[in-house]
Design an enzyme around this catalytic site. Structure first.
Site, mmCIF file in Angstrom:
data_model
loop_
_atom_site.group_PDB
_atom_site.id
_atom_site.type_symbol
_atom_site.label_atom_id
_atom_site.label_comp_id
_atom_site.label_asym_id
_atom_site.label_seq_id
_atom_site.Cartn_x
_atom_site.Cartn_y
_atom_site.Cartn_z
ATOM 1 N N HIS A 36 -125.446 63.352 78.356
ATOM 2 C CA HIS A 36 -125.450 63.503 79.776
ATOM 3 C C HIS A 36 -126.747 63.730 80.242
ATOM 4 O O HIS A 36 -127.135 64.671 81.059
ATOM 5 C CB HIS A 36 -124.671 64.732 80.111
ATOM 6 N N GLU A 122 -115.046 64.511 76.315
ATOM 7 C CA GLU A 122 -114.643 65.352 75.079
ATOM 8 C C GLU A 122 -113.153 65.764 74.805
ATOM 9 O O GLU A 122 -112.724 65.242 73.873
ATOM 10 C CB GLU A 122 -115.526 66.594 74.995
ATOM 11 N N CYS A 188 -119.394 75.716 70.647
ATOM 12 C CA CYS A 188 -120.404 75.571 69.548
ATOM 13 C C CYS A 188 -121.528 76.660 69.832
ATOM 14 O O CYS A 188 -121.698 76.932 70.926
ATOM 15 C CB CYS A 188 -120.872 74.144 69.713
HETATM 16 S S1 SF4 Z 1 -124.193 70.791 69.303
HETATM 17 FE FE1 SF4 Z 1 -122.780 71.564 70.760
HETATM 18 S S2 SF4 Z 1 -123.543 71.000 72.991
HETATM 19 FE FE2 SF4 Z 1 -124.507 69.814 71.331
HETATM 20 S S3 SF4 Z 1 -123.333 67.751 71.323
HETATM 21 FE FE3 SF4 Z 1 -122.442 69.289 69.769
HETATM 22 S S4 SF4 Z 1 -120.925 70.317 70.618
HETATM 23 FE FE4 SF4 Z 1 -122.014 69.471 72.379
#
Ligand code: SF4
Length: 277
Positions: A36, A122, A188
């Site tokens: 993004h 997502e 995450c």
């Molecule tokens: S590490 Fe976390 S924020 Fe980064 S792309 Fe993966 S899921 Fe998305």
């Protein structure tokens, strides 16, 4: 005025990995924006001839297709495979995890609750992995759960970029109505780290600048966390959106950046703020 960077900010593991994958496949196209951040996408276009298509029928035969960090719906992946494109999967492993959980739990007869935004790429991808999409439900608020025809056993996952406390509210609400709940914390770490350090910096700053794509859920969330602790919090995509007037009489300017924001944009912002002094 002092300028201070959050102790953790910017590119996460998944985005770094996706960019490295794209850079290693010059001339490939991404299906949907890789990350993004339009400035970084332009850099990949200019430096590595990485194209972008928004629809499957825009792809040409033999295109090498890079799958974006936040994944794509399962049926679209199958169409790509049938069309015999070379597929390079840059889906972040933290996103593949909820996709796999949804697939597994729905095959085992669980209703699946996905805490996230229906329109986020997502989540569109994650829900598509349910064996029966009629038995997978995307919610944002606990009160949405009441009207859902959930089975007696429920599995719950979260969009990777959501706030843990909001996910906990969904789980708590399910506990009031269901005996068997399988909770998978799929938020995450990159999100936690950037959020925690932005929050502690916002508490001491007079002004907070959050840098990132205006469509990035992760960046918008960082901004809302900063606004809670610092009323003068601004979300900008790059240094051109800065306004000198914001900085009058300010002593400490805190800076954070979303997980899709490259460091070169952060440095450009700092340079411009320094010019105001
Ligand atoms: S590490 Fe976390 S924020 Fe980064 S792309 Fe993966 S899921 Fe998305």
């Amino acid at each position: 005025m002092e300028i201070k960077l959050a102790s953790s900010y910017g590119f996460c593991f998944g985005v770094k990995r996706a960019i490295e994958i794209a850079e290693a496949h010059k001339g490939a196209v991404t299906y949907g924006p890789l990350i993004h951040n339009k400035d970084e996408i332009n850099r990949l276009k200019n430096g590595y001839n990485i194209g972008l298509v928004e629809k499957l029928d825009e792809l040409k035969k033999k295109d090498t297709v890079v799958i974006r960090t936040h994944g794509i719906p399962k049926n679209e992946l199958e169409v790509l495979k049938q069309q015999e494109h070379k597929i390079i999967d840059a889906t972040c492993p933290y996103v593949t995890t909820p996709q796999n959980i949804v697939e597994k739990m729905s095959s085992e007869g669980y209703s699946v609750v996905i805490f996230g935004d229906k329109s986020h790429p997502e989540i569109k991808g994650v829900v598509s992995y349910a064996k029966d999409e009629k038995n997978a439900f995307i919610v944002l608020e606990p009160n949405e759960l009441k009207k859902l025809p959930l089975k007696s056993k429920v599995a719950v996952v979260s969009q990777t970029t959501k706030k843990p406390e909001d996910f906990a509210k969904i789980v708590t609400s399910l506990m009031g109505t269901h005996k068997e709940i399988r909770v998978f914390n799929t938020i995450c770490n990159a999100t936690f780290e950037n959020q925690d350090s932005a929050s502690s910096l916002a508490k001491e700053a007079d002004i907070m600048i959050v840098i990132g794509g205006k469509h990035s859920s992760n960046t918008k969330q960082l901004h809302s966390i900063c606004e809670r602790d610092c009323v003068n919090s601004y979300l900008i995509e790059n240094e051109q959106e800065l306004d000198k007037n914001w900085f009058f009489h300010k002593k400490l300017c805190g800076i954070s950046a979303g997980a899709s924001t490259p460091d070169w944009i952060v440095q450009n912002v700092i340079k411009k703020i320094e010019e105001y002094q």
